[in-house]
Design a protein around this motif. Structure first.
Motif, mmCIF file in Angstrom:
data_model
loop_
_atom_site.group_PDB
_atom_site.id
_atom_site.type_symbol
_atom_site.label_atom_id
_atom_site.label_comp_id
_atom_site.label_asym_id
_atom_site.label_seq_id
_atom_site.Cartn_x
_atom_site.Cartn_y
_atom_site.Cartn_z
ATOM 1 N N MET A 1 14.368 12.736 -2.247
ATOM 2 C CA MET A 1 14.380 11.639 -2.187
ATOM 3 C C MET A 1 14.918 10.047 -2.699
ATOM 4 N N ASN A 2 15.601 9.725 -1.731
ATOM 5 C CA ASN A 2 16.714 8.512 -2.495
ATOM 6 C C ASN A 2 16.633 7.673 -1.553
ATOM 7 N N SER A 3 17.834 6.637 -2.074
ATOM 8 C CA SER A 3 18.050 5.149 -1.917
ATOM 9 C C SER A 3 17.830 5.235 0.268
ATOM 10 N N MET A 4 18.371 5.533 1.011
ATOM 11 C CA MET A 4 17.995 5.734 2.027
ATOM 12 C C MET A 4 17.072 5.907 2.574
ATOM 13 N N ILE A 5 16.231 6.644 2.453
ATOM 14 C CA ILE A 5 14.660 6.534 2.153
ATOM 15 C C ILE A 5 13.901 5.413 2.345
ATOM 16 N N LEU A 6 14.426 4.933 0.819
ATOM 17 C CA LEU A 6 13.534 3.770 0.777
ATOM 18 C C LEU A 6 14.127 2.792 1.036
ATOM 19 N N GLY A 7 15.342 2.335 1.326
ATOM 20 C CA GLY A 7 15.937 1.601 2.466
ATOM 21 C C GLY A 7 15.416 1.272 3.926
ATOM 22 N N MET A 8 15.380 2.548 4.644
ATOM 23 C CA MET A 8 15.045 2.505 5.659
ATOM 24 C C MET A 8 13.092 1.906 5.796
ATOM 25 N N GLY A 9 12.695 2.595 4.723
ATOM 26 C CA GLY A 9 10.849 2.079 4.476
ATOM 27 C C GLY A 9 10.864 1.115 4.422
ATOM 28 N N ILE A 10 11.339 -0.065 3.508
ATOM 29 C CA ILE A 10 11.204 -1.074 3.959
ATOM 30 C C ILE A 10 12.201 -1.878 5.096
ATOM 31 N N PHE A 11 13.092 -1.736 5.202
ATOM 32 C CA PHE A 11 13.168 -2.660 6.419
ATOM 33 C C PHE A 11 13.659 -2.284 8.305
ATOM 34 N N TYR A 12 14.128 -1.337 8.382
ATOM 35 C CA TYR A 12 13.236 -0.920 9.776
ATOM 36 C C TYR A 12 12.533 -0.513 9.982
ATOM 37 N N GLY A 13 11.200 0.942 8.788
ATOM 38 C CA GLY A 13 9.626 1.372 9.276
ATOM 39 C C GLY A 13 9.100 0.181 8.224
ATOM 40 N N GLY A 14 9.483 -0.903 7.795
ATOM 41 C CA GLY A 14 8.673 -1.997 7.641
ATOM 42 C C GLY A 14 8.630 -3.430 8.077
ATOM 43 N N LEU A 15 9.378 -3.506 7.810
ATOM 44 C CA LEU A 15 10.022 -5.186 8.443
ATOM 45 C C LEU A 15 10.033 -5.373 9.993
ATOM 46 N N ALA A 16 10.966 -4.599 10.388
ATOM 47 C CA ALA A 16 11.027 -4.329 11.902
ATOM 48 C C ALA A 16 9.458 -3.940 12.959
ATOM 49 N N GLN A 17 8.986 -3.249 11.941
ATOM 50 C CA GLN A 17 7.940 -2.957 12.882
ATOM 51 C C GLN A 17 6.759 -4.398 12.495
ATOM 52 N N VAL A 18 6.821 -4.715 11.551
ATOM 53 C CA VAL A 18 6.124 -5.855 10.900
ATOM 54 C C VAL A 18 6.293 -6.824 12.326
ATOM 55 N N ILE A 19 7.672 -7.455 12.644
ATOM 56 C CA ILE A 19 8.458 -8.061 13.518
ATOM 57 C C ILE A 19 7.393 -7.799 14.497
ATOM 58 N N ALA A 20 8.047 -6.368 14.885
ATOM 59 C CA ALA A 20 7.337 -6.033 16.564
ATOM 60 C C ALA A 20 5.714 -6.286 16.603
ATOM 61 N N GLY A 21 5.345 -5.795 15.827
ATOM 62 C CA GLY A 21 4.249 -6.623 15.667
ATOM 63 C C GLY A 21 3.387 -7.677 15.472
ATOM 64 N N ILE A 22 4.402 -8.708 15.443
ATOM 65 C CA ILE A 22 3.929 -10.735 15.168
ATOM 66 C C ILE A 22 4.401 -10.317 16.848
ATOM 67 N N ILE A 23 5.457 -10.075 17.487
ATOM 68 C CA ILE A 23 5.773 -10.608 19.086
ATOM 69 C C ILE A 23 4.626 -9.972 19.834
ATOM 70 N N GLU A 24 3.482 -8.911 19.608
ATOM 71 C CA GLU A 24 2.724 -7.963 19.999
ATOM 72 C C GLU A 24 1.424 -9.273 20.461
ATOM 73 N N ALA A 25 1.318 -9.848 19.340
ATOM 74 C CA ALA A 25 0.495 -10.595 19.350
ATOM 75 C C ALA A 25 0.367 -12.004 20.285
ATOM 76 N N LYS A 26 2.266 -12.301 20.089
ATOM 77 C CA LYS A 26 2.606 -13.859 21.113
ATOM 78 C C LYS A 26 2.010 -13.203 22.473
ATOM 79 N N LYS A 27 2.397 -11.364 22.673
ATOM 80 C CA LYS A 27 2.139 -10.933 23.910
ATOM 81 C C LYS A 27 0.782 -10.715 23.926
ATOM 82 N N ASP A 28 -0.351 -10.747 23.505
ATOM 83 C CA ASP A 28 -1.589 -10.774 23.736
ATOM 84 C C ASP A 28 -1.932 -9.385 23.542
ATOM 85 N N ASN A 29 -1.250 -8.307 23.257
ATOM 86 C CA ASN A 29 -1.894 -7.139 23.007
ATOM 87 C C ASN A 29 -2.402 -6.648 21.057
#
Length: 190
Positions: free
Chosen positions: A35-63
């Motif tokens: 377990m290392n900083s690469m996994i944790l960094g991906m977890g915060i920024f790509y797995g975490g924040l990018a998915q939240v952003i995608a989800g918010i845009i899905e709301a705008k698309k009424d999905n």
């Protein structure tokens, strides 16, 4: 050509963010690196924040499905990083095996319920969610039994799950760009 007020499809971003982060964590679970900083960094920024952003845009698309799935799994990644990092910072006690089993089981049940929604969507999404249900089950069982062999098996299964999400996301991008099926997703059930 899109209209001036059209909103791009956020699903490929969410699927790739989920998939790539899942692959990297499960390469660790399969025993290839610590377990290392690469996994944790991906977890915060790509797995975490990018998915939240995608989800918010899905709301705008009424999905509603996309909103629920992407924001939930985005916050899953953020919470998982917190479970790993907060004890190291001395803020809380390390999560016990029993607590981790409960955490993984609740996420597995949530994923199973979302899987039923994919039965009206593509075969590719059915595979992503079905394999994720199996992944959560294997991880929970591995923790419950404190069995490293099951956790290693979960790692390999998680790599497949993550790869299926990346495939589904990239297929959506390529199919849209080329205006035809380049990478098949399986028929949509309506």
């Amino acid at each position: 050509m899109s209209t001036p007020n059209a909103i791009a499809n956020p699903a490929p971003l969410g699927l790739c963010a989920f998939g790539m982060t899942t692959i990297l964590l499960n390469i660790h679970n399969a025993g290839f690196f610590e377990m290392n900083s690469m996994i944790l960094g991906m977890g915060i920024f790509y797995g975490g924040l990018a998915q939240v952003i995608a989800g918010i845009i899905e709301a705008k698309k009424d999905n509603t499905f996309g909103l629920t799935a992407f924001t939930s799994y985005g916050f899953f990644w953020l919470s998982l990083v917190c479970l790993i990092v907060m004890p190291k910072l001395g803020w809380v006690e390390k999560t016990s095996n029993n607590a981790m089993v409960a955490y993984l089981s609740v996420w597995g049940l949530f994923t199973l319920l979302l899987f039923f929604g994919t039965l009206r969507l593509s075969k590719a999404l059915q595979f992503v969610f079905g394999s994720l249900v199996i992944l959560f089950a294997l991880l929970a069982i591995g923790d419950a039994m404190e069995n490293p062999t099951i956790k290693t098996l979960a790692g390999y299964e998680g790599i497949i799950c993550g790869a299926s999400a990346v495939y589904t996301g990239i297929a959506q991008v390529l199919n849209e760009i080329y205006g035809k099926t380049v990478w098949p997703l399986g028929p949509v059930q309506r």
